[in-house]
Write an enzyme that holds these catalytic residues in place. Structure first.
Site, PDB file in Angstrom:
ATOM      1  N   LYS A  86     -23.495 -24.524 -18.624  1.00 17.11           N
ATOM      2  CA  LYS A  86     -23.444 -23.096 -18.556  1.00 17.11           C
ATOM      3  C   LYS A  86     -24.367 -22.891 -17.243  1.00 17.11           C
ATOM      4  CE  LYS A  86     -23.343 -19.608 -22.422  1.00 17.11           C
ATOM      5  NZ  LYS A  86     -24.159 -19.866 -23.457  1.00 17.11           N
TER       6      LYS A  86
HETATM    7  C1  E4P Z   1     -23.262 -16.414 -24.730  1.00 22.02           C
HETATM    8  O1  E4P Z   1     -22.741 -17.379 -24.747  1.00 22.02           O
HETATM    9  C2  E4P Z   1     -24.451 -16.831 -25.536  1.00 22.02           C
HETATM   10  O2  E4P Z   1     -25.113 -17.372 -25.700  1.00 22.02           O
HETATM   11  C3  E4P Z   1     -24.648 -15.360 -27.042  1.00 22.02           C
HETATM   12  O3  E4P Z   1     -23.779 -15.206 -26.854  1.00 22.02           O
HETATM   13  C4  E4P Z   1     -25.587 -13.910 -25.757  1.00 22.02           C
HETATM   14  O4  E4P Z   1     -25.791 -12.306 -26.569  1.00 22.02           O
HETATM   15  P1  E4P Z   1     -26.844 -12.033 -26.708  1.00 22.02           P
HETATM   16  O5  E4P Z   1     -26.391 -11.183 -26.041  1.00 22.02           O
HETATM   17  O6  E4P Z   1     -27.172 -11.799 -27.933  1.00 22.02           O
HETATM   18  O7  E4P Z   1     -27.844 -12.537 -25.820  1.00 22.02           O
END
Ligand code: E4P
Length: 218
Positions: A86
């Site tokens: 990622k």
């Molecule tokens: C997606 O891959 C992220 O891990 C996640 O959905 C981020 O979400 P948040 O805005 O709740 O931190």
């Protein structure tokens, strides 16, 4: 179409994979810091790999191209066929995606708020582009056109990247992502459980089971 689980909790992940509806896992440093502040990252991810199937996204936390590539090599070695690196969106991030793509490493470009960012990530070779629904809304913008226009341009140009929509705050965000053309909503365990539930379903099941238990009684 697929659902991923947005969690780093092996117990939850194991339980929810039992439903047969999940095909991958996304994690991020914030989720892991909250859920397991003292955990060894490698051990945690290996536990997740053992109780799931499909791609498991692990996010880079370093910020220079050289460090990011070194960090990616460590994560990739944990399971080269399933670990997806990622990569936070940035100029360095695009370079890293380009390098990793050339080596056949899967990538998920993350923290995307706009179609132009997702398009760049897809051009650089990203396997997944992650649009953050809740965080776009937090800024006062409608996320639907972001998802729709990203899907339109990926399809029009024949790009292979799949759109993940994360940062879900409500079950309606999931429905909306599906309607707007997301390939993969990634969902936290509480929101995934809410997708099952409907008050009229509960009432109907209770009505049927009560009738069955009371059959033959006057
Ligand atoms: C997606 O891959 C992220 O891990 C996640 O959905 C981020 O979400 P948040 O805005 O709740 O931190």
């Amino acid at each position: 179409m697929a659902f991923f689980i947005d969690s780093s909790d092996p117990k939850e992940i194991k339980d929810l994979f039992g439903w047969g509806v999940l095909s991958g896992v996304t994690t991020n440093p914030l989720i892991i810091a909250k859920e397991a502040p003292d955990a060894d990252l490698g051990e945690r991810i290996k536990e997740i790999l053992a109780v799931s199937h499909g791609d498991v996204s692990v996010e880079l936390t370093t910020e220079t191209e050289h460090e990011m590539l070194e960090e990616a090599a460590i994560y990739h070695a944990w399971d080269p066929s399933r670990i997806t690196i990622k990569v936070p969106m940035s100029e360095h991030g695009l370079r890293v995606v380009h390098q990793l793509t050339k080596k056949g490493v899967k990538t998920n470009v993350t923290c995307l708020m706009a179609m132009n960012q997702a398009y760049l990530a897809a051009l650089a070779g990203a396997t997944y582009v992650s649009i953050f629904s809740g965080r776009v809304r937090d800024m006062g913008y409608d996320v639907r056109p972001v998802i729709e226009s990203t899907r339109l341009i990926l399809d029009r140009e024949g790009l292979d990247a799949k759109i993940i929509v994360g940062s879900m705050r409500h079950l309606m965000d999931v429905n909306e992502a599906l309607e707007c053309g997301a390939h993969v909503p990634t969902i936290t365990p509480p929101i995934l459980r809410k997708l099952v539930w409907h008050p009229r379903t509960i009432e109907t099941i209770n009505e049927f089971n009560t009738a069955w238990r009371n059959r033959g009684k006057k």
